[in-house]
Scaffold this motif. Structure first.
Motif, PDB file in Angstrom:
ATOM      1  N   LYS A   1       2.849   3.259 -19.774  1.00 40.43           N
ATOM      2  CA  LYS A   1       3.773   3.607 -18.740  1.00 40.43           C
ATOM      3  C   LYS A   1       3.444   5.065 -18.236  1.00 40.43           C
ATOM      4  O   LYS A   1       3.740   5.234 -17.126  1.00 40.43           O
TER       5      LYS A   1
ATOM      6  N   GLU B   1       0.975   4.571 -15.362  1.00 41.24           N
ATOM      7  CA  GLU B   1       1.683   3.948 -14.219  1.00 41.24           C
ATOM      8  C   GLU B   1       2.246   5.125 -13.410  1.00 41.24           C
ATOM      9  O   GLU B   1       1.826   5.257 -12.193  1.00 41.24           O
TER      10      GLU B   1
ATOM     11  N   LYS C   1       0.572   6.839  -9.805  1.00 42.25           N
ATOM     12  CA  LYS C   1       1.346   7.106  -8.470  1.00 42.25           C
ATOM     13  C   LYS C   1       1.377   8.241  -7.948  1.00 42.25           C
ATOM     14  O   LYS C   1       1.414   8.719  -6.909  1.00 42.25           O
TER      15      LYS C   1
ATOM     16  N   VAL D   1      -3.423  -1.504 -14.972  1.00 47.26           N
ATOM     17  CA  VAL D   1      -1.957  -0.872 -14.850  1.00 47.26           C
ATOM     18  C   VAL D   1      -2.486   0.010 -13.769  1.00 47.26           C
ATOM     19  O   VAL D   1      -1.650   0.392 -12.838  1.00 47.26           O
ATOM     20  N   ILE D   2      -3.218   0.991 -13.909  1.00 51.38           N
ATOM     21  CA  ILE D   2      -3.522   1.943 -12.885  1.00 51.38           C
ATOM     22  C   ILE D   2      -3.869   1.238 -11.553  1.00 51.38           C
ATOM     23  O   ILE D   2      -3.349   1.629 -10.325  1.00 51.38           O
TER      24      ILE D   2
ATOM     25  N   ASP E   1      -3.229  -1.578 -10.395  1.00 54.12           N
ATOM     26  CA  ASP E   1      -1.879  -2.005  -9.717  1.00 54.12           C
ATOM     27  C   ASP E   1      -0.636  -0.957  -9.209  1.00 54.12           C
ATOM     28  O   ASP E   1      -0.323  -1.088  -8.113  1.00 54.12           O
ATOM     29  N   ALA E   2      -0.792   0.013  -9.734  1.00 50.90           N
ATOM     30  CA  ALA E   2       0.288   1.042  -9.382  1.00 50.90           C
ATOM     31  C   ALA E   2      -0.202   1.745  -8.182  1.00 50.90           C
ATOM     32  O   ALA E   2       0.439   1.859  -7.287  1.00 50.90           O
TER      33      ALA E   2
END
Ligand SMILES: NC(=O)C1=CN([C@@H]2O[C@H](COP(=O)(O)OP(=O)(O)OC[C@H]3O[C@@H](n4cnc5c(N)ncnc54)[C@H](OP(=O)(O)O)[C@@H]3O)[C@@H](O)[C@H]2O)C=CC1
Ligand SMILES: O=C(O)C1=N[C@H](C(=O)O)C[C@H](O)C1
Length: 268
Positions: free
Chosen positions: A135, A138, A142, A174-175, A177-178
């Motif tokens: 989390k 993420e 951003k 995760v990175i 996607d963010a």
């Protein structure tokens, strides 16, 4: 107290033993079966003998025998083993907690298909700390979407057979996607020779293998005049085992469906 009846695959492995110890130490779960490969020297012996307190559960290679009394199978083995267990569990309604890493796309698709018949938690890292770190990544990704180069560095023990680790790959996903990128397009897994300058949209991976390192992951955001590192370091496999038991309890009221540790921990 209702007992959750759990079998452990790869019972003589590093994680298998840690799981058996965690099960024996928990009040709401019972060791109901143990599996290993037919060639395992421990076959036929008591799965908890190494703790000095036998559980009355022999290690079996036959899935019918090893899973006869189990409602859950916790599986930390190899992709080919997990996929064999998966077919049996889907056919017999045994829920699965899958920690094995190194699956190809077909293997992942088989797990998703089996989740229409039984409930499955599938995660490359069962520790609470790693999943909270996801989390943080993420959020960081951003915030550092422009002007920061992203590199993922992981270190594991000399016996690990897959690289990069499942956790490092998940961190990359995760990175990516963010950032609205596809990891398949931007991942760089190796550099050697005259590589040219770094592509700013790339996400690099570096792998270290040695000794008894349990599992370290660092994500580096390297900018101009500063760099930020987000790290998680495991000092014992117990966090993976305790996370697996949380995942088992989470599945208690589920009949089918594919979940991950973000679901289990309410982080979605
Ligand atoms: N999700 C998570 O939190 C974590 C995931 N892992 C992953 O779990 C897996 C196991 O790790 P670890 O315990 O260190 O590995 P080990 O090699 O110590 O244990 C693997 C076990 O599975 C058995 N096995 C090997 N091949 C098969 C097969 N085809 N069918 C059935 N059983 C098989 C091995 O038997 P034998 O030794 O006789 O070959 C051994 O008992 C790895 O993929 C690792 O990346 C590890 C830690 C945490
Ligand atoms: O093989 C291991 O040991 C580990 N494997 C998992 C991975 O590939 O991410 C999780 C943990 O890092 C330990």
């Amino acid at each position: 107290m209702t007992q959750l009846k759990i079998a452990v695959a790869g019972a003589s492995g590093r994680m298998g033993r840690m799981l058996i110890e965690a099960i024996q130490n928990a009040e709401d779960v019972t060791l109901a079966g143990a599996l290993d490969v037919a060639a395992a020297p421990s076959l036929g012996s008591d799965a908890a003998a190494f703790l000095g307190k036998p559980a009355g559960v022999p290690i079996e290679a036959d899935l019918g025998k090893g899973l006869a009394n189990a409602d859950y199978l916790i599986d930390f083995t190899r992709p080919e083993g997990t996929l064999k267990h998966l077919a049996y569990c889907a056919a017999h309604g045994i829920k699965m907690i899958i920690g094995t890493t190194g699956f190809d796309e077909a293997g992942k698709a088989a797990i998703a298909a089996a989740a229409q018949k039984t409930a499955i938690v599938f995660a490359p890292n069962m520790s609470v700390g790693v999943n909270v770190t996801m989390k943080l990544l993420e959020l960081a990704a951003k915030s550092f979407s422009h002007g920061y180069d992203i590199e993922i560095i992981e270190a594991h023990h000399r016996h690990k057979v897959d690289a990069p680790s499942g956790t490092a790959l998940k961190m990359g996903e995760v990175i990516a996607d963010a950032l609205g990128r596809d990891l398949m397009d931007v991942a760089v897994y190796a550099r050697e020779g005259v590589t040219g300058e770094r592509d700013p949209s790339s996400i690099g991976f570096a792998t270290i293998r040695g000794g008894d390192i349990v599992g370290d992951h660092t994500v580096l955001f390297a900018g101009i005049g500063e760099r930020i590192e987000i790290s998680h370091k495991s000092s014992s496999r117990v966090s993976y085992a305790l996370g697996s038991l949380r995942a088992t309890r989470f599945l208690a009221d589920k009949k089918t469906g594919l979940f991950d540790m973000q679901d289990v921990l309410g982080l979605k």
